[in-house]
Design a protein around this motif. Sequence first.
Motif, PDB file in Angstrom:
ATOM      1  N   MET A   4      -4.782  -7.586   1.383  1.00 30.61           N
ATOM      2  CA  MET A   4      -3.774  -6.763   0.547  1.00 30.61           C
ATOM      3  C   MET A   4      -3.326  -7.461  -0.465  1.00 30.61           C
ATOM      4  O   MET A   4      -2.596  -7.154  -1.454  1.00 30.61           O
ATOM      5  N   LEU A  35       0.906  -1.140   0.051  1.00 34.24           N
ATOM      6  CA  LEU A  35      -0.023   0.090   0.065  1.00 34.24           C
ATOM      7  C   LEU A  35       0.916   1.311  -0.010  1.00 34.24           C
ATOM      8  O   LEU A  35       0.907   2.118   1.027  1.00 34.24           O
ATOM      9  N   TRP A  67      -5.029  -4.895   9.115  1.00 36.13           N
ATOM     10  CA  TRP A  67      -5.910  -4.944   7.867  1.00 36.13           C
ATOM     11  C   TRP A  67      -5.014  -4.379   6.555  1.00 36.13           C
ATOM     12  O   TRP A  67      -5.292  -4.462   5.455  1.00 36.13           O
ATOM     13  N   LYS A  68      -4.056  -3.677   6.879  1.00 34.73           N
ATOM     14  CA  LYS A  68      -3.070  -3.361   6.086  1.00 34.73           C
ATOM     15  C   LYS A  68      -1.639  -4.054   5.849  1.00 34.73           C
ATOM     16  O   LYS A  68      -0.710  -3.693   5.250  1.00 34.73           O
TER      17      LYS A  68
END
Length: 246
Positions: A103, A50, A95-96
Amino acid sequence: MVMFYAPWCPACQSLKPTWQSFARQWSEDLSISVGLVDINKNPGLSGQFLVFQLPTLFHVKDGIVRPYTGARTQDAFVNWINDKSWRHIDPVEWWKSPNSIQMKAVAYFFRFANFIKDVHEQLTEVHGMPSPVVYVIFAVLTIIIGLVLGMMLVIMCDCIYPPKPVQPVDMRQYSKVEIAKTPVKQTKKSKKDKSKEAAPTEPPPTEPPAIESPAPPETDKDEGEAEQIGSADPNGSVRKRKPRKE
């Protein structure tokens, strides 16, 4: 330690020599691995981490990812590893995390977007097609792919949850009495009809009974005339009588 960069990024080009020097001189002494990731060649990996700004530095140890926010010099990198300053930095949210399923799915989307960009460049630069025509082709393909995916989703839902067959109702099993007892839905009445029903009905006006007036009493004159009529002579002459004194 890993660094994400792009060849067209000026800040990345200025930091790249320092990072390469740090990797050559200190990677063995610090027992670490130092890497460079070109986001143009590895769009999936940049999506999995990300990455939204360049250059971006991460510290990865035992599957735990932490962002590097210190000074971007060789000495700062060495001191940060020797002092184990990365322990005081919070890792990225779950969640990242690059190891999470969501991801990994984002990484596939980034790869697909890079594939579309390469196709666009191939059609415009190599084949000489105008950009509006390429955009129209992409729009048509997007609609077709959406329709196909939607149809596949409907078929999958029908296979997993098949619709129940409609059973016909046999009216012969019901008697006439039961059919007559079934309530009938009443239609909605207008406001005027409801107001008419709510208003009380007034009875029609009744005429008073007629009072018969008593007949006038017979006067003495009438009695006298009757006596005169009744006392006629056979010759046709009428004999007058004197009125009685009361």
